[in-house]
Design a protein around this motif. Structure first.
Motif, mmCIF file in Angstrom:
data_model
loop_
_atom_site.group_PDB
_atom_site.id
_atom_site.type_symbol
_atom_site.label_atom_id
_atom_site.label_comp_id
_atom_site.label_asym_id
_atom_site.label_seq_id
_atom_site.Cartn_x
_atom_site.Cartn_y
_atom_site.Cartn_z
ATOM 1 N N ALA A 1 0.833 -1.202 0.000
ATOM 2 C CA ALA A 1 0.000 0.000 0.000
ATOM 3 C C ALA A 1 0.865 1.248 0.000
ATOM 4 C CB ALA A 1 -0.932 -0.005 1.204
ATOM 5 N N SER A 2 1.924 1.225 0.769
ATOM 6 C CA SER A 2 2.829 2.372 0.814
ATOM 7 C C SER A 2 3.436 2.640 -0.559
ATOM 8 C CB SER A 2 3.930 2.120 1.846
ATOM 9 O OG SER A 2 4.854 3.193 1.864
ATOM 10 N N ALA A 3 3.848 1.563 -1.244
ATOM 11 C CA ALA A 3 4.432 1.730 -2.579
ATOM 12 C C ALA A 3 3.400 2.175 -3.601
ATOM 13 C CB ALA A 3 5.072 0.412 -3.022
ATOM 14 N N ALA A 4 2.123 1.792 -3.383
ATOM 15 C CA ALA A 4 1.054 2.143 -4.326
ATOM 16 C C ALA A 4 0.452 3.510 -4.050
ATOM 17 C CB ALA A 4 -0.046 1.077 -4.278
ATOM 18 N N GLY A 5 0.947 4.195 -3.009
ATOM 19 C CA GLY A 5 0.437 5.530 -2.706
ATOM 20 C C GLY A 5 -0.861 5.532 -1.951
ATOM 21 N N ILE A 6 -1.206 4.417 -1.290
ATOM 22 C CA ILE A 6 -2.440 4.326 -0.509
ATOM 23 C C ILE A 6 -2.076 4.315 0.970
ATOM 24 C CG2 ILE A 6 -4.442 2.871 0.027
ATOM 25 C CD1 ILE A 6 -4.380 1.895 -2.831
ATOM 26 N N PRO A 7 -2.515 5.299 1.745
ATOM 27 C CA PRO A 7 -2.199 5.332 3.179
ATOM 28 C C PRO A 7 -2.673 4.064 3.879
ATOM 29 C CG PRO A 7 -3.158 7.413 2.469
ATOM 30 C CD PRO A 7 -3.322 6.459 1.327
ATOM 31 N N VAL B 1 -16.993 0.186 4.485
ATOM 32 C CA VAL B 1 -15.799 0.952 4.818
ATOM 33 C C VAL B 1 -14.998 0.195 5.880
ATOM 34 C CG1 VAL B 1 -14.923 3.100 5.808
ATOM 35 C CG2 VAL B 1 -16.884 3.153 4.281
ATOM 36 N N VAL B 2 -13.682 0.134 5.715
ATOM 37 C CA VAL B 2 -12.806 -0.475 6.711
ATOM 38 C C VAL B 2 -11.775 0.557 7.146
ATOM 39 C CG1 VAL B 2 -13.119 -2.840 5.919
ATOM 40 C CG2 VAL B 2 -11.337 -1.439 4.891
ATOM 41 N N ALA B 3 -11.160 0.301 8.308
ATOM 42 C CA ALA B 3 -10.295 1.306 8.932
ATOM 43 C C ALA B 3 -8.929 1.438 8.283
ATOM 44 C CB ALA B 3 -10.130 0.993 10.417
ATOM 45 N N GLY B 4 -8.501 0.436 7.526
ATOM 46 C CA GLY B 4 -7.180 0.501 6.925
ATOM 47 C C GLY B 4 -6.954 -0.637 5.963
ATOM 48 N N ILE B 5 -5.783 -0.665 5.343
ATOM 49 C CA ILE B 5 -5.488 -1.637 4.303
ATOM 50 C C ILE B 5 -5.485 -3.063 4.835
ATOM 51 C CG2 ILE B 5 -2.972 -1.623 4.552
ATOM 52 C CD1 ILE B 5 -4.979 -1.617 1.247
ATOM 53 N N ALA B 6 -5.188 -3.252 6.130
ATOM 54 C CA ALA B 6 -5.150 -4.600 6.698
ATOM 55 C C ALA B 6 -6.516 -5.272 6.633
ATOM 56 C CB ALA B 6 -4.655 -4.549 8.143
ATOM 57 N N ASP B 7 -7.599 -4.470 6.640
ATOM 58 C CA ASP B 7 -8.957 -5.024 6.600
ATOM 59 C C ASP B 7 -9.548 -5.008 5.192
ATOM 60 O OD1 ASP B 7 -9.055 -5.497 9.363
ATOM 61 O OD2 ASP B 7 -9.596 -3.398 9.751
ATOM 62 N N ALA B 8 -8.752 -4.613 4.195
ATOM 63 C CA ALA B 8 -9.263 -4.558 2.821
ATOM 64 C C ALA B 8 -9.756 -5.907 2.321
ATOM 65 C CB ALA B 8 -8.190 -4.009 1.886
ATOM 66 N N PRO B 9 -9.091 -7.051 2.638
ATOM 67 C CA PRO B 9 -9.613 -8.341 2.174
ATOM 68 C C PRO B 9 -11.045 -8.593 2.639
ATOM 69 C CG PRO B 9 -7.353 -8.599 2.913
ATOM 70 C CD PRO B 9 -7.767 -7.216 3.297
ATOM 71 N N TRP B 10 -11.384 -8.113 3.847
ATOM 72 C CA TRP B 10 -12.755 -8.313 4.341
ATOM 73 C C TRP B 10 -13.751 -7.510 3.512
ATOM 74 C CZ3 TRP B 10 -16.327 -4.910 6.702
ATOM 75 C CH2 TRP B 10 -17.472 -5.529 7.200
ATOM 76 N N SER B 11 -13.420 -6.255 3.179
ATOM 77 C CA SER B 11 -14.326 -5.441 2.367
ATOM 78 C C SER B 11 -14.520 -6.058 0.983
ATOM 79 C CB SER B 11 -13.784 -4.012 2.240
ATOM 80 O OG SER B 11 -14.697 -3.168 1.573
ATOM 81 N N VAL B 12 -13.422 -6.582 0.401
ATOM 82 C CA VAL B 12 -13.527 -7.260 -0.899
ATOM 83 C C VAL B 12 -14.408 -8.498 -0.779
ATOM 84 C CG1 VAL B 12 -12.248 -8.562 -2.639
ATOM 85 C CG2 VAL B 12 -11.327 -6.405 -1.785
ATOM 86 N N ALA B 13 -14.194 -9.301 0.279
ATOM 87 C CA ALA B 13 -14.975 -10.528 0.456
ATOM 88 C C ALA B 13 -16.458 -10.212 0.645
ATOM 89 C CB ALA B 13 -14.439 -11.314 1.652
ATOM 90 N N GLU B 14 -16.766 -9.140 1.395
ATOM 91 C CA GLU B 14 -18.170 -8.778 1.617
ATOM 92 C C GLU B 14 -18.816 -8.267 0.328
ATOM 93 O OE1 GLU B 14 -19.824 -9.216 4.850
ATOM 94 O OE2 GLU B 14 -18.064 -10.494 4.687
ATOM 95 N N ALA B 15 -18.057 -7.556 -0.491
ATOM 96 C CA ALA B 15 -18.586 -7.102 -1.780
ATOM 97 C C ALA B 15 -18.873 -8.294 -2.687
ATOM 98 C CB ALA B 15 -17.602 -6.145 -2.452
ATOM 99 N N LYS B 16 -17.965 -9.276 -2.686
ATOM 100 C CA LYS B 16 -18.190 -10.476 -3.495
ATOM 101 C C LYS B 16 -19.401 -11.260 -2.997
ATOM 102 C CE LYS B 16 -13.505 -11.354 -5.222
ATOM 103 N NZ LYS B 16 -12.438 -12.360 -5.386
ATOM 104 N N LEU B 17 -19.542 -11.364 -1.677
ATOM 105 C CA LEU B 17 -20.697 -12.071 -1.119
ATOM 106 C C LEU B 17 -21.991 -11.364 -1.498
ATOM 107 C CD1 LEU B 17 -21.990 -14.238 0.628
ATOM 108 C CD2 LEU B 17 -21.486 -12.835 2.647
ATOM 109 N N THR B 18 -21.959 -10.032 -1.482
ATOM 110 C CA THR B 18 -23.142 -9.267 -1.886
ATOM 111 C C THR B 18 -23.546 -9.590 -3.319
ATOM 112 O OG1 THR B 18 -22.594 -7.462 -0.369
ATOM 113 C CG2 THR B 18 -24.072 -6.938 -2.185
#
Length: 523
Positions: A294-300, A380-397
């Motif tokens: 994330a740091s290399a990709a410019g995402i805080p 919405v998730v608090a940071g990049i560490a929780d991004a897999p959960w947001s992706v998984a929930e979007a896929k489940l939706t």
């Protein structure tokens, strides 16, 4: 010499079908063909390459909804299909007016074939002529590619490389970034203004530009660099010039342009790291690895973010539109395409993350490119560490909302292809926390009598109850949603209350009934 639609309609194999142009007649005379193809599949657009005359017997269209027919027309037009010929008869007695209107608006010629002809014979006769023409186009395209490679080898600029392509295709050629910025451009030599007459030429061009834009054919070609979509090549072909040559030469030039971009403006660390980050999120990598990428990709790493998942057969083509939207609405973003799935994460403004998410969601719903797709915006998730959960929930939706009855209509009444995962929070929790038997038993205990009534009477009281509950028990609002009179709504509710043991608003059963009604839809 290009083969045009009017020439094909005058061919003996098609005149036997008694063809009549029902839409786009003004474009028929100058429409050029690259190939003749036949298919009854309504989702054929992603499999086409542009410039085809598509023949269809109309059986699938006869069974399709009006919305699906209009989508079919729009998808073909967006794909650059030259024309659509539909056979009318027993299955489809006439062309639906909605399709004709949509085709006219999109500039897609639509032909009604009023008599039955063997499509195989039509394709064999006409495609044989098109093959001969394509051989010449391939030769010229190869010459253009070779000349562009020579220009590249001698250190020519992107403008000079595009000038070779413009000279052979007689088209205005532009290379644009994913954000729409012009990277390079060139025009045919005859259109280049003389240095001594620059002022006059500029004024003349300004006056004539709308006319040229109205009639020129615009061809879009993706230009990936190292497997990452980096730019788009746009060829504006004037009337009378060979569109098929321009399309073929443009595609032949993609590798040369990719090399040129790699030398002069190779994908930076952010683009490469962004693609790697999305792959890591999708595979569930460790948080430390996600923070590193994330740091290399410019995402805080600690900024709030949201995931977007788009499923479409043309996900690679959608990527540009989605990235342009994310660039406008998010602080930073990363995307990745894996077959028919486009994945993205977007960091949001920390002080108003939910408002930013709603703006991102609303903007996606308005993108014309999203028609015919299915997409979900995760929580919405608090940071990049929780991004897999947001992706998984979007896929489940997307798994839960795979039919129109789960979608939410927009202001114009049409169902949006973009779904808010938060609208499915209850369903997501139930699917993850309860096994199917537990869900069925719960629904049965709460709504058994109502389900039996619907099954025996072929009624839809469950839908009425679910809509009423979704509307906050507002009877007038629910009646409008269901398009029924308020008196009819009251009668339905009385019957529902009888079957459910009374009015739930005066008891503690309201939440249980609402949960059961939503879980029943999952079944």
């Amino acid at each position: 010499m290009p083969i045009r639609l009017q020439d094909v309609l005058n061919h003996p194999t098609l005149t036997a079908a008694d063809p009549v142009i029902r839409a786009g007649a003004g474009n028929a005379a100058r429409t050029q063909l690259r190939w003749v193809h036949s298919s009854e599949i309504l989702d054929i657009a992603p499999l086409l390459d542009g410039g085809e005359l598509l023949l269809t017997g109309g059986e699938a269209l006869a069974l399709a909804s009006e919305e699906r027919r209009i989508t079919y027309i729009r998808q073909l037009a967006e794909r650059g299909v030259a024309a659509l010929a539909i056979e009318t008869g027993v299955a489809l007695p006439s062309l639906p007016s909605s399709m004709v209107a949509a085709a006219e608006a999109a500039g897609l010629p639509v032909i009604e074939l009023r008599k039955v002809v063997p499509f195989v014979s039509v394709m064999q006769a006409i495609n044989s002529s098109l093959v001969s023409e394509s051989v010449s186009q391939l030769r010229q395209a190869d010459e253009a590619s070779h000349a562009m490679a020579v220009e590249l080898a001698h250190g020519g600029s992107l403008d000079r490389i595009l000038a070779v392509l413009a000279g052979i295709t007689h088209a205005e050629v532009t290379l644009v970034s994913l954000t729409g910025a012009t990277l390079a451009s060139a025009a045919p030599a005859r259109d280049a203004p003389d240095a001594h007459d620059a002022a006059d030429a500029a004024g003349s061009t300004a006056e004539s530009a709308p006319t040229l834009a109205d009639h020129a054919r615009l061809i879009h070609i993706d230009v990936p660099v190292r497997g990452i979509l980096a730019a788009q090549l746009l060829l504006r072909v004037p009337p009378g010039e060979d569109e098929n040559l321009a399309r073929t030469a443009g595609k032949r030039s993609v590798d040369i342009l990719a090399l040129a971009m790699l030398q002069r403006m190779s994908p930076g660390l952010r683009e490469v790291a962004g693609a790697a980050l999305m792959r890591a999120i999708d595979s569930g990598s460790q948080p430390w690895r996600l923070q590193q990428l994330a740091s290399a990709a410019g995402i805080p790493a600690s900024a709030p973010l949201v995931a977007v998942v788009v499923r479409s057969e043309i996900s690679q083509q959608l990527r540009t539109s989605v990235e342009q939207h994310l660039a406008r609405t998010a602080r930073s973003h990363a995307t990745y395409v894996d077959n028919a799935e486009l994945l993205a994460v977007a960091s949001l403004a920390g002080e108003a993350s939910e408002a930013s998410r709603q703006g991102l969601l609303a903007g996606l719903m308005e993108l014309p490119a999203m028609a015919g797709t299915l997409a979900a915006v995760g929580p919405v998730v608090a940071g990049i560490a929780d991004a897999p959960w947001s992706v998984a929930e979007a896929k489940l939706t997307l798994e839960l909302a795979d039919s129109p009855r789960h979608a939410r209509p927009g202001a114009d009444g049409a169902y949006s292809p973009v779904i808010d995962a938060e609208a499915f929070a209850v369903e997501r929790l139930a699917v993850q926390a309860l096994d199917p038997d537990q869900r069925r038993n719960f629904v049965r205990r709460q709504l058994g009598a109502l389900l039996d009534h619907d099954a025996q009477r072929n009624s839809r009281l469950l839908d009425t109850l679910a809509t009423w509950l979704d509307c906050g028990c507002n009877t007038a609002h629910a009646a409008r949603e269901l398009h029924v009179e308020r008196q009819s709504m009251h009668q339905r509710l009385r019957r529902i209350f009888d079957l459910c043991g009374g009015d739930p608003r005066d008891t503690g059963r309201l939440a249980a009934l609402h949960l059961a009604a939503r879980l029943a839809k999952l079944a």
